[in-house]
Design an enzyme around this catalytic site. Sequence first.
Site, PDB file in Angstrom:
ATOM      1  N   HIS A  32       0.840  -1.029   0.041  1.00  0.00           N
ATOM      2  CA  HIS A  32      -0.042  -0.002   0.047  1.00  0.00           C
ATOM      3  C   HIS A  32       0.794   1.322  -0.016  1.00  0.00           C
ATOM      4  O   HIS A  32       1.980   1.086   0.793  1.00  0.00           O
ATOM      5  CB  HIS A  32      -0.956  -0.143   1.167  1.00  0.00           C
ATOM      6  CG  HIS A  32      -1.790   1.188   1.400  1.00  0.00           C
ATOM      7  ND1 HIS A  32      -1.180   2.100   2.492  1.00  0.00           N
ATOM      8  CD2 HIS A  32      -2.780   1.744   1.070  1.00  0.00           C
ATOM      9  CE1 HIS A  32      -1.906   3.086   2.583  1.00  0.00           C
ATOM     10  NE2 HIS A  32      -2.765   3.025   1.707  1.00  0.00           N
ATOM     11  N   HIS A 105       2.669  10.774  -1.040  1.00  0.00           N
ATOM     12  CA  HIS A 105       1.778  10.240   0.029  1.00  0.00           C
ATOM     13  C   HIS A 105       1.859  11.329   1.013  1.00  0.00           C
ATOM     14  O   HIS A 105       2.921  11.328   1.903  1.00  0.00           O
ATOM     15  CB  HIS A 105       1.953   9.059   0.549  1.00  0.00           C
ATOM     16  CG  HIS A 105       1.097   8.587   1.574  1.00  0.00           C
ATOM     17  ND1 HIS A 105       1.410   7.745   2.814  1.00  0.00           N
ATOM     18  CD2 HIS A 105      -0.281   8.640   1.435  1.00  0.00           C
ATOM     19  CE1 HIS A 105       0.319   7.437   3.384  1.00  0.00           C
ATOM     20  NE2 HIS A 105      -0.914   7.982   2.620  1.00  0.00           N
TER      21      HIS A 105
END
Length: 304
Positions: A32, A105
């Site tokens: 992820h 991110h």
Amino acid sequence: MAETESLADWMANLNEKFTKIPLSQLAIPGSHDAMAYSLDMDSSVLEPKKIKALDKMFSTFLRPIVKKWGTAQEKNISEQLDAGMRYFDLRVAGKPESSDLFFYHGLYTTMTVKEGMTELEKWLGQHTKEVVILAFSHFKEMSADQHTNLTNFLKEHFKAKLCPKPQVPSLKDCWESGYQVILSYDNRSVDDPVLWPGIEYWWADHSDPKEVISYLNNQKQKGRPEGLFVAGLNLTFDGNDMLLYLTKSLKEKTMTAYPLLLDWVKEQHSGSDKESVNIIAGDFVGVNSFAQDIIQLNNADNGP
């Protein structure tokens, strides 16, 4: 499969029975926010919204916090591949001051998309029976031209390694045709024989591992999708959490939760029935038994 090294070629070493079924019926370890190991403190904040709004005024204070909570992996792409990961969650953003595309991110990565994919392609050349699923999604700050340029680059870069849609292949199918990459590109304006649609991702959107497990069990009760899909073991923290837990980090919270999450993994099974799992993705992969526990679900005695 105790040694990480032995996972670098786990697909090549699978029992023959499992090389003849679609990849959607295998248990596959995934990463992820796979590229969130090289976040750039000098870049502007892209998310979460609450912190992005304050970035210009308080960047010196906020960016270290965002980096601490945005860093979802420690190992680089080659190390993740060596550790058995075969699904990669890849989030791409354009940068106003650069012609390059980056992963992100919270912050942008220091690594460009081209650099990351070059490293991955080189690894595949050394492990010719391993097949990866690349899921490009959550695009930010990208024009239509940038989407075209990125998809053209990916097609040219991986060339004959790209598996065409829509039939999910088995490993044997891939080996016979030289395919090593299933390329999912979650953008409706892009249509191409080798660009697969977005892959369903079961995301609990919760910071409590018990709630994550409860959510995944509820999803299983509804029944799995027919094709490839992902059960996400990742915990989620928002801007409020980041400011609340100033002395904590995503790694600390994740590693504390892993024993419970891996207990859940060990209870699962691969296959085609309603409650079987397929890809299981997590954060900080390659630092515990995450990959081994998932790959272990692919054995002849395992079943519902």
